[in-house]
Design an enzyme around this catalytic site. Structure first.
Site, PDB file in Angstrom:
ATOM      1  N   GLU A  17       1.497   3.702 -14.716  1.00 47.85           N
ATOM      2  CA  GLU A  17       1.164   5.102 -13.752  1.00 47.85           C
ATOM      3  C   GLU A  17       2.206   6.068 -14.447  1.00 47.85           C
ATOM      4  OE1 GLU A  17       0.528   4.751  -9.700  1.00 47.85           O
ATOM      5  OE2 GLU A  17       2.244   6.213  -9.347  1.00 47.85           O
ATOM      6  N   TYR A  49      -0.955  12.557  -7.944  1.00 51.07           N
ATOM      7  CA  TYR A  49      -1.619  13.469  -7.410  1.00 51.07           C
ATOM      8  C   TYR A  49      -0.534  14.137  -6.594  1.00 51.07           C
ATOM      9  CZ  TYR A  49      -5.756  16.017  -5.537  1.00 51.07           C
ATOM     10  OH  TYR A  49      -6.660  16.897  -5.170  1.00 51.07           O
ATOM     11  N   GLY A 108      -1.477  10.744   1.315  1.00 50.66           N
ATOM     12  CA  GLY A 108      -0.927  12.071   0.757  1.00 50.66           C
ATOM     13  C   GLY A 108       0.470  12.186   1.404  1.00 50.66           C
ATOM     14  N   ASP A 109       1.639  12.856   0.776  1.00 53.42           N
ATOM     15  CA  ASP A 109       2.513  13.274   1.586  1.00 53.42           C
ATOM     16  C   ASP A 109       2.451  14.662   2.401  1.00 53.42           C
ATOM     17  OD1 ASP A 109       3.986  11.155   0.467  1.00 53.42           O
ATOM     18  OD2 ASP A 109       4.486  12.315  -1.295  1.00 53.42           O
ATOM     19  N   ALA A 124      -5.907   7.688   5.457  1.00 52.02           N
ATOM     20  CA  ALA A 124      -6.384   7.315   4.038  1.00 52.02           C
ATOM     21  C   ALA A 124      -7.738   6.434   4.164  1.00 52.02           C
ATOM     22  CB  ALA A 124      -5.537   6.434   3.292  1.00 52.02           C
ATOM     23  N   HIS A 149       4.920   1.460   5.780  1.00 53.05           N
ATOM     24  CA  HIS A 149       4.732   2.739   5.574  1.00 53.05           C
ATOM     25  C   HIS A 149       6.038   3.491   6.285  1.00 53.05           C
ATOM     26  CE1 HIS A 149       3.253   6.961   5.541  1.00 53.05           C
ATOM     27  NE2 HIS A 149       2.286   6.626   4.698  1.00 53.05           N
TER      28      HIS A 149
END
Length: 286
Positions: A17, A49, A108-109, A124, A149
């Site tokens: 990655e 991203y 995403g954050d 998501a 999470h």
């Protein structure tokens, strides 16, 4: 271009990655790392991203370039936070036209200030559904967190939501972690919910003590006491920290291989040397 699902069916994978550089110096480091690591012939690579799509254009450019130039497929990360359905559809159209077949669909954050940006998606799983509905028939991956999470209220709901999301996808890649038992428990809990999709463990050869602590706090990743003690003893010696990161990552990879992981996904941090040193210790696997 080959899908990651096809690769996983053929046997254990080893993947890398990268993240999009933001400065000229970072660009040079990324290009060097990509050149050094592409010769390892990984099963596939992925490109991250940024929050709220902050690196959307750079991610797209890098994914398209790598997917065209490299012998291995490149997977694009895509987040739903702050994006409209039309924006996502357009980006998927661009990827499909360029022959990109693999998408990692992420929540995403949220913004650091705690605000809630406008967009058509909340979770998501909604993004997974949109990618699945696209006529290009993308291979879809999702994220998994062995230690839950960071925004999950409890373990049971975390696993139910993950299983529901993963049933719609082809595979998952985990956040970085350090205890094999956390990965094994995750896989067992998903199996108990009837979900047997492949879960690739994410392993990070860390290169900075401060960076590791910051990322671990953000993701609620436990740094085992033994590693924390060694980091404290090393202090600010960057070479010693990198050596410890390689040692920890290589040991974790070997233990995950023994535990039957379907592959290994290495977070490169756009650094070639530590990843190559870990990779060299895995020559007899995958």
């Amino acid at each position: 271009m080959t899908t990651i699902a096809t690769l996983l069916r053929a046997g254990p994978t080893r993947s890398l990655e990268f993240f999009p550089p933001r400065t000229d110096d970072a660009e040079r480091r990324f290009r060097f790392a990509l050149g050094e690591l592409s010769v390892l012939e990984p099963s596939f690579a992925s490109v991250t991203y940024g929050a709220l799509g902050s690196t959307q254009e750079r991610t797209r450019e890098i994914v398209l370039h790598m997917n065209e130039e490299q012998t291995f497929p490149t997977m694009a990360h895509l987040t739903c936070v702050g994006h409209t359905r039309a924006e996502v559809d357009e980006l998927l159209n661009q990827y499909a036209k360029a022959g990109v077949r693999n998408i990692l669909a992420l929540g995403g954050d949220p913004p650091a200030d705690g605000s809630h940006p406008d967009g058509d998606f909340t979770h998501a799983i909604e993004l997974v559904e949109v990618v699945r509905a696209h006529p290009a028939d993308f291979c879809v991956g999702v994220a998994a967190h062995p230690e839950l999470h960071p925004r999950s209220p409890d373990r049971a709901s975390d696993r139910r939501h993950l299983a529901a999301k993963l049933r719609l996808a082809d595979f998952a890649i985990t956040q970085f972690f350090f205890r094999v038992s956390d990965y094994e428990r995750l896989v067992d809990e998903l199996a108990a919910l009837g979900c047997d999709r492949p879960v690739l463990p994410g392993v990070m050869p860390f290169v900075s003590a401060d960076g590791l602590r910051r990322m671990a706090a953000m993701n609620r990743t436990t740094i085992p006491e033994g590693i924390a003690t060694q980091l404290d003893a090393i202090g600010g010696d960057p070479k010693a920290v990198e050596a410890l990161g390689v040692e920890v990552a290589a040991r974790l990879c070997r233990d995950l291989m023994a535990a039957g992981a379907p592959g290994l996904h290495l977070y490169t941090l756009n650094r070639a040397s530590p990843v190559r040193r870990v990779w060299d210790q895995l020559a007899d696997w995958g």
